[in-house]
Design an enzyme around this catalytic site. Structure first.
Site, PDB file in Angstrom:
ATOM      1  N   HIS A 121       0.803  -1.130   0.029  1.00 20.98           N
ATOM      2  CA  HIS A 121       0.048   0.153   0.009  1.00 20.98           C
ATOM      3  C   HIS A 121       0.786   1.274   0.136  1.00 20.98           C
ATOM      4  O   HIS A 121       1.968   1.276   0.538  1.00 20.98           O
ATOM      5  CB  HIS A 121      -1.071  -0.042   1.357  1.00 20.98           C
ATOM      6  CG  HIS A 121      -1.987  -1.029   1.246  1.00 20.98           C
ATOM      7  ND1 HIS A 121      -3.092  -0.980   1.966  1.00 20.98           N
ATOM      8  CD2 HIS A 121      -2.146  -2.202   0.555  1.00 20.98           C
ATOM      9  CE1 HIS A 121      -3.880  -1.895   1.617  1.00 20.98           C
ATOM     10  NE2 HIS A 121      -3.482  -2.626   0.739  1.00 20.98           N
ATOM     11  N   GLU A 138       0.742   3.724   1.710  1.00 17.92           N
ATOM     12  CA  GLU A 138       1.139   4.124   3.223  1.00 17.92           C
ATOM     13  C   GLU A 138       2.478   3.319   3.581  1.00 17.92           C
ATOM     14  O   GLU A 138       3.356   3.766   4.298  1.00 17.92           O
ATOM     15  CB  GLU A 138       0.223   4.373   4.042  1.00 17.92           C
ATOM     16  CG  GLU A 138      -1.044   5.039   3.819  1.00 17.92           C
ATOM     17  CD  GLU A 138      -2.009   4.192   3.089  1.00 17.92           C
ATOM     18  OE1 GLU A 138      -3.213   4.235   3.632  1.00 17.92           O
ATOM     19  OE2 GLU A 138      -1.924   3.438   2.169  1.00 17.92           O
ATOM     20  N   CYS A 188      -6.225   1.956   5.876  1.00 17.86           N
ATOM     21  CA  CYS A 188      -6.966   0.581   6.369  1.00 17.86           C
ATOM     22  C   CYS A 188      -6.373   0.055   7.632  1.00 17.86           C
ATOM     23  O   CYS A 188      -5.424   0.655   8.293  1.00 17.86           O
ATOM     24  CB  CYS A 188      -6.662  -0.396   5.210  1.00 17.86           C
ATOM     25  SG  CYS A 188      -4.875  -0.997   5.225  1.00 17.86           S
ATOM     26  N   CYS A 245      -2.435  -0.293   7.606  1.00 19.87           N
ATOM     27  CA  CYS A 245      -1.680   0.741   7.534  1.00 19.87           C
ATOM     28  C   CYS A 245      -1.812   1.563   8.672  1.00 19.87           C
ATOM     29  O   CYS A 245      -1.009   2.295   9.154  1.00 19.87           O
ATOM     30  CB  CYS A 245      -2.112   1.731   6.055  1.00 19.87           C
ATOM     31  SG  CYS A 245      -1.652   0.982   4.576  1.00 19.87           S
TER      32      CYS A 245
END
Length: 165
Positions: free
Chosen positions: A54, A56, A84, A87
């Site tokens: 991801h 992040e 999410c 993260c």
């Protein structure tokens, strides 16, 4: 006049555009400290075949490498979509001071939309959060991407039906 969060979100949107160019969900992230970007990332889940890639996570990893420490106090994560749970957990572990996000994620957001990881009293770190920064722009990019995917799926189904398969 834009505030600093909006200025950095505009830069994060450019990271999201890179993801879009690669056919990834258009999410971009930055780690900023002392008016300087120390980590950048954009979604690379499909490209790397890695569910943890991801924006992040990649930005946090780049910042940790740049700063020479996995602890990132004094840093702000700026991301185009509400993080999410994975993260959000990484944000807590990295000890980031702030999280600034663009679009809210009503299906997987962990900064208040579905869950509130940062509000969990049992955790040892609680970054401050500001959501909705350039949220319309961030959300529009995501909506356009996903409607394009739905259109491709619809076209595939029609082709299959016409071919009798």
């Amino acid at each position: 006049m834009w505030d600093e969060d909006e200025r950095w979100m505009d830069v994060a949107l450019r990271e999201a555009e890179k993801a879009l160019e690669e056919g990834e969900s258009p999410v971009g992230a930055l780690v900023v400290t002392e008016e300087q970007v120390v980590g950048r990332g954009y979604n690379r889940v499909e490209t790397l075949n890695d569910p943890t890639a991801h924006a992040e996570i990649l930005a946090i990893g780049a910042a940790a490498e740049q700063l020479g420490s996995w602890r990132l106090p004094g840093c702000t994560l700026v991301v185009t979509l509400e993080p999410c749970t994975m993260c959000a957990g990484a944000i807590v572990l990295a000890r980031l001071d702030r999280v600034v996000f663009g679009a809210y994620d009503p299906k997987a957001g962990a900064c208040g939309s579905v869950l509130d990881v940062f509000g969990a009293s049992a955790l040892n770190h609680h970054p401050s959060v500001r959501g909705g920064v350039l949220g319309d722009e961030c959300g529009a990019m995501l909506k356009e991407f996903f409607s394009g995917l739905r259109g491709k799926a619809d076209n595939r189904e029609q082709t299959i039906d016409r071919n009798g398969a």
